[in-house]
Design a protein around this motif. Structure first.
Motif, short mmCIF file in Angstrom:
data_model
loop_
_atom_site.label_atom_id
_atom_site.label_comp_id
_atom_site.label_asym_id
_atom_site.label_seq_id
_atom_site.Cartn_x
_atom_site.Cartn_y
_atom_site.Cartn_z
N HIS A 134 66.21 29.55 -28.67
CA HIS A 134 67.04 30.20 -27.66
C HIS A 134 67.82 29.14 -26.90
O HIS A 134 67.58 27.93 -27.05
N ILE A 135 68.80 29.60 -26.16
CA ILE A 135 69.59 28.71 -25.32
C ILE A 135 69.37 29.24 -23.90
O ILE A 135 69.82 30.34 -23.58
N GLN A 136 68.63 28.49 -23.11
CA GLN A 136 68.13 29.06 -21.85
C GLN A 136 68.03 27.97 -20.78
O GLN A 136 67.92 26.78 -21.10
N ARG A 151 71.74 14.49 -15.61
CA ARG A 151 70.30 14.58 -15.35
C ARG A 151 70.12 15.46 -14.11
O ARG A 151 70.19 14.99 -12.98
N SER A 152 69.94 16.75 -14.37
CA SER A 152 69.83 17.68 -13.25
C SER A 152 68.41 18.24 -13.22
O SER A 152 67.59 17.92 -14.07
N ARG A 153 68.13 19.05 -12.23
CA ARG A 153 66.80 19.66 -12.16
C ARG A 153 66.82 20.98 -12.92
O ARG A 153 65.97 21.24 -13.75
N GLU A 154 67.82 21.82 -12.64
CA GLU A 154 67.99 22.99 -13.49
C GLU A 154 69.02 22.60 -14.55
O GLU A 154 70.08 22.07 -14.20
N PHE A 155 68.71 22.81 -15.81
CA PHE A 155 69.65 22.45 -16.87
C PHE A 155 69.46 23.41 -18.04
O PHE A 155 68.48 24.16 -18.10
N MET A 156 70.44 23.41 -18.93
CA MET A 156 70.35 24.31 -20.08
C MET A 156 69.78 23.54 -21.26
O MET A 156 70.04 22.34 -21.41
N MET A 157 69.00 24.23 -22.05
CA MET A 157 68.49 23.62 -23.28
C MET A 157 68.59 24.61 -24.42
O MET A 157 68.34 25.79 -24.23
#
Ligand code: 5CA
Length: 440
Positions: A134-136, A151-157
């Motif tokens: 998934h892309i989430q 380099r963030s705390r919320e990021f997409m993977m």
């Protein structure tokens, strides 16, 4: 898209908080906005690029046989207690309680959840191999979030998880993702080099990071310089061919390449001096084979051809789309702004009306805008009444590959100017020729 109706909040000044060029340009071009430390909104221009990056990632995952699903961002702590990672993960995990006081967490990764999905319905080796992705969004409470979305705390993977009956099967699954990653980064206009890597909190023995060489990279890397010219697997690569994919893996791991955690000074010194590349890099992808690390404690097993139950062999495969966008900018920009590779550009073409309100200029721009939009091109039409100089600066800043410039003098001759953002080359041609060039 008409710029007068669009939302693209350009900054004139250089934002002080931005230490690296990609962060500066993303803020200046109005692509992102920080909402709190290490947490970003993607504004419309940024969202367009991110969507294009994700479309390429998705296309290559599907080509390699992975299957898309969507898992939630919030997870129950129970699953992580089963694998033993709930306590082990430490302060990077954002822990939350719901109204019933049940411990939850904002997922930093999804090995546990996907293993739970797997064990609930797959019971036989006949359903293997399986790769779910998934892309989430993810959340990791990084000590030092920095460089914008790099380099963030919320990021997409994009995270994919493979399941196989045997170790050999799992290695083929690993090789599929290995080849898919080479193709993905190439289509994004990047040269990423796979390097032996440390496995950290994900675990396992076999692991590669995909690294882009860039002076602003956070990792210190060491490799043979021939990687820069290696061939990328073609679009017709047979992902079912065990030998074929093994050959790709063998070729791409035949020369020295390692991140600082895995660096072996003696092995590197064995590379002829002129061939050694010691540089900084950005990790844009990371793949892992970890065998039964999750399937054993979580009881994910299938019946094999021998009639017995076997814990499945697993791997996980991550790419960071919200890191890739700044990584692409680090690799492709000049003093005037971003230079997008065509594959991820937010628009294919920008039509610049140098004198909005002038009938001939307006008519010409409308004609070009309509024709190219009808042909399926993504066109941004700068129909604002800004000065021509401002429009040129904006077009260069946002990095759209082609600019079609309509000024009163050229238009009077039935002509426009076409500028290539990357080379700066300008060509004057008839309006018809300009349309014909880009409708095809
Ligand atoms: N579960 C495995 C693979 S699915 C995993 O989590 N791997 S990872 O930790 O290496 O992350 C995968 C990718 O996510 C990295 O290669 C990187 O591109 C991206 N990433 C990781 N942390 C961040 C972050 N703080 N900000 C932006 N991107 C990140």
């Amino acid at each position: 898209m008409r710029l007068s109706r669009y939302f693209m909040p350009i900054l004139k000044e250089n934002p002080k908080e931005a230490e690296i060029v990609s962060h500066r340009l993303m803020l200046r071009a109005g692509m992102i906005r920080q909402q709190s430390q290490g947490i970003y909104s993607w504004l419309p221009l940024g969202k367009r690029v991110l969507d294009k990056v994700n479309a390429i990632i998705r296309d290559e995952q599907n080509r390699a046989g992975a299957i898309e699903l969507s898992m939630p961002t919030l997870q129950s702590a129970e699953l992580w207690q089963e694998s033993g990672r709930y306590d082990a993960y430490g302060k990077e995990m954002l822990r939350i309680k719901d109204r019933q006081d049940r411990p939850m967490l904002y997922g930093p990764t999804n090995e546990e959840m996907v293993t739970d999905i797997f064990r609930s319905s797959v019971k036989s080796y006949k359903d293997l191999p399986l790769n779910l992705y998934h892309i989430q969004l993810k959340f990791r409470d990084e000590i030092r979030p920095r460089f914008g979305t790099m380099r963030s705390r919320e990021f997409m993977m994009k995270d994919a998880y493979s399941f196989d009956l045997t170790r050999e099967g799992a290695e083929h699954s690993y090789n599929k993702m290995f080849a898919a990653y080479l193709r993905t980064f190439d289509r994004l206009g990047l040269r990423a080099i796979p390097m032996r890597a440390d496995t950290g909190p994900i675990g396992g023995k076999l692991s590669h990071e995909f690294i882009i060489l860039a002076d602003t990279g956070e990792s210190e890397v060491f490799c043979h310089k021939d990687f820069v010219d290696f061939d990328i697997p073609g679009a017709h690569t047979d992902f079912d061919s065990v030998e074929g994919l093994q050959a790709i893996f063998d070729k791409w791991t035949s020369l020295y390449a390692a991140t600082s955690e895995m660096h072996d000074e003696a092995a590197f010194n064995a590379v002829p001096e002129g061939d050694r590349l010691s540089a900084r890099g950005i990790e844009v992808g990371h793949i892992f084979y970890f065998g039964t690390k999750y399937s054993e404690p979580m009881g994910a097993k299938v019946q094999g051809p021998d009639g017995k139950e076997h814990f499945v062999h697993m791997g996980s495969y991550g790419i960071g789309p919200t890191r890739l966008v700044p990584a692409i900018i680090e690799a492709s920009h000049d003093d005037n702004g971003i230079i997008w590779p065509a594959s991820v550009a937010p628009f294919d073409i920008v039509v610049i009306n140098m004198k909005a309100g002038d009938q001939a200029c307006d008519d010409t721009c409308e004609l070009i805008y309509a024709a190219l939009t009808k042909a399926g091109r993504d066109v941004l039409y700068d129909d604002t009444d800004d000065r021509a100089g401002t429009k040129f600066a904006t077009a260069d800043l946002i990095g759209v590959p082609v600019q079609i410039i309509a000024g009163p003098r050229a238009v009077a001759n039935g002509e426009v100017e076409v500028k290539d953002r990357k080379t700066g080359a300008r060509e004057t041609m008839t309006i018809e020729a300009a349309i014909n060039r880009f409708v095809a």
